[in-house]
Design a protein around this motif. Structure first.
Motif, PDB file in Angstrom:
ATOM      1  N   TYR A  28      46.067  19.424 -74.726  1.00 41.91           N
ATOM      2  CA  TYR A  28      45.277  20.647 -74.850  1.00 41.91           C
ATOM      3  C   TYR A  28      43.786  20.317 -74.956  1.00 41.91           C
TER       4      TYR A  28
ATOM      5  N   ILE B 183      42.347  24.626 -85.153  1.00 40.65           N
ATOM      6  CA  ILE B 183      43.331  24.655 -84.065  1.00 40.65           C
ATOM      7  C   ILE B 183      43.481  26.127 -83.702  1.00 40.65           C
ATOM      8  N   THR B 184      43.324  26.458 -82.436  1.00 39.85           N
ATOM      9  CA  THR B 184      43.395  27.867 -82.032  1.00 39.85           C
ATOM     10  C   THR B 184      44.488  28.073 -80.991  1.00 39.85           C
ATOM     11  N   ARG B 185      44.999  29.310 -80.986  1.00 39.12           N
ATOM     12  CA  ARG B 185      45.914  29.722 -79.931  1.00 39.12           C
ATOM     13  C   ARG B 185      45.480  31.097 -79.461  1.00 39.12           C
TER      14      ARG B 185
ATOM     15  N   TYR C 158      42.050  35.184 -81.503  1.00 46.78           N
ATOM     16  CA  TYR C 158      42.698  33.877 -81.584  1.00 46.78           C
ATOM     17  C   TYR C 158      43.474  33.770 -82.891  1.00 46.78           C
TER      18      TYR C 158
ATOM     19  N   LYS D 299      54.232  19.691 -88.141  1.00 46.80           N
ATOM     20  CA  LYS D 299      54.240  20.991 -87.450  1.00 46.80           C
ATOM     21  C   LYS D 299      54.492  22.140 -88.421  1.00 46.80           C
TER      22      LYS D 299
ATOM     23  N   ASP E 272      47.865  29.573 -75.259  1.00 49.77           N
ATOM     24  CA  ASP E 272      47.241  28.269 -75.009  1.00 49.77           C
ATOM     25  C   ASP E 272      46.502  27.787 -76.256  1.00 49.77           C
ATOM     26  N   TYR E 273      46.655  26.497 -76.548  1.00 51.52           N
ATOM     27  CA  TYR E 273      46.036  25.902 -77.733  1.00 51.52           C
ATOM     28  C   TYR E 273      44.703  25.234 -77.372  1.00 51.52           C
TER      29      TYR E 273
ATOM     30  N   TYR F  83      41.575  22.550 -79.610  1.00 47.30           N
ATOM     31  CA  TYR F  83      41.131  21.905 -80.842  1.00 47.30           C
ATOM     32  C   TYR F  83      39.605  21.945 -80.878  1.00 47.30           C
TER      33      TYR F  83
END
Length: 414
Positions: free
Chosen positions: A382, A339-341, A324, A279, A346-347, A349
């Protein structure tokens, strides 16, 4: 007020809630990406809302009649000469970094309740100057060159011919890029000449004038290396080894500085890796993406399309322009392209590939295994996406398969 201004709703809708606010609106982005026309579109909207022209002050500092304004005193004198008896004013200053010490003047007018809009061609403006002198008083709106949807809309706006085959238009867009003015030119060589001119202008105005380049040949080689290896994992040690073999003598700190210059001039964007196990964000083997693919094709004699890296670059720019947060996913020895948020936290892939179809059944199976395998290592719930140019979808294992063109045109969402 201004005719033939294509309104880029993608950005106007972000800025519109702040039209009447005394928070300073700063519009940044690579040179010639259309920031000035966003200012003009805002002014047109204000006029349409009934704001008198006398309340709109427009100072384009790179235009004839304004280029001689170089100091904060000269800027203030010019603004004062344009004021009348109105109580409220909307102040628009284009290329504000051309004025030394502009911050004190801008801050003073913001304190008086003026609604202020600024553009700047590079992030020196934001990271090194405004952020320290206008703390808490500004909002930055990052602007990119035209995306594929805007490219088509702008062609329609100016009554340019659009091919009935959307894939033909898409290939032309990759080669032509999204610098708005290129739409005026029908000849691809003219477009590339224009884009080369932009890169030269950026180097002269945004790099050399801001920071003395101690070794121009090394800088140009670093620029060439990054432009030719977009969307690929980057290793500083590999670049230094390459420079040494070619006879260039330099230090790692110098090369890092040149990479920062390219980032600040908005020629490239850096995307770091994120280790899903620890992480933690990893500052190695990051990737660099071009702010516009036309930069690559204009600076190289080889115009053959490499769809994989090009598509990955375009997906990155699409995600970045949609606000993002983006990382490259590391899952053990495997990699997830993004990997986006989103702004809601909200995430998602994302894997990007030109096609899921190989030349035969076995090749197709290998491609599918390569793209689906990283998702199997992800334990959370996700959503997962594969983005490709395939016309037919391959929906398996709960993964959403999206056609890239549908994504760029807003027919699909992540």
């Amino acid at each position: 007020m201004f005719n033939n201004v294509y309104p880029r709703e993608k950005y106007l809708k972000k800025i519109r809630p702040f039209y009447d606010s005394d928070i300073i609106k700063v519009i940044t982005g690579i040179r010639r990406c259309g920031k000035s026309f966003i200012l003009k579109a805002i002014m047109n909207e204000l006029i349409d809302r009934g704001i008198p022209k006398t309340q709109i002050i427009y100072i384009p500092l790179d235009r004839r009649g304004y280029k001689n304004i170089k100091t904060s005193e000269e800027l203030e004198t010019k603004i004062e000469s344009m004021l009348g008896d109105d109580e409220n004013y909307y102040l628009f200053i284009d290329e504000v970094q051309n004025v030394f010490g502009f911050e004190s003047v801008i801050h003073a007018y913001a304190e008086e309740g003026y609604s202020i809009f600024l553009t700047g061609s590079n992030s020196y403006l934001l990271s090194d100057e405004i952020s320290t002198k206008l703390t808490g008083r500004y909002l930055n709106f990052e602007t990119f060159t035209l995306d594929f949807s805007e490219y088509l809309e702008m062609k329609r706006f100016f009554k340019k011919k659009i091919d009935q085959d959307i894939y033909v238009e898409f290939e032309e867009y990759i080669l032509n890029g999204g610098f708005p003015k290129t739409i005026e030119f029908d000849d691809i060589q003219a477009r590339q000449t224009y884009t080369r001119g932009i890169i030269s202008e950026i180097f002269e105005k945004d790099v050399k004038t801001r920071k003395r380049i101690s070794n121009v040949p090394v800088y140009e080689r670093v620029q060439s290396f990054l432009l030719n290896n977009y969307s690929a994992p980057f290793s500083l040690s590999n670049l230094l080894e390459c420079l040494e073999k070619e006879g260039y003598k330099t230090k790692a700190t110098t090369v890092r500085g040149y990479i920062e210059d390219l980032k600040k001039a908005k020629i490239i964007y850096e995307c770091n890796r994120f280790d899903l196990k620890s992480k933690k964000s990893l500052r190695r083997e990051q990737k660099y993406y071009l702010s516009d693919l036309a930069i690559y094709f204009a600076m190289n004699t080889d115009n053959r399309l490499s769809y994989g890296p090009s598509l990955e670059n375009m997906v990155y720019l699409y995600l970045a322009s949609q606000d993002y947060q983006i990382s490259i996913g590391k899952i053990g020895k495997l990699e997830c392209d993004f990997i986006t948020r989103n702004t809601s936290g909200d995430y998602a892939y994302i894997q990007v590939t030109y096609t899921m179809q190989g030349e035969d059944i076995k090749a197709t199976e290998r491609i599918k295994e390569r793209e689906y395998r990283p998702f199997r290592k992800i334990r959370d719930g996700y959503p997962r996406y594969i983005v490709s140019l395939d016309r037919f979808r391959d929906q398996q294992e709960g993964v959403h398969h999206i056609n890239a063109i549908d994504l760029f045109l807003g027919k699909e969402k992540i």
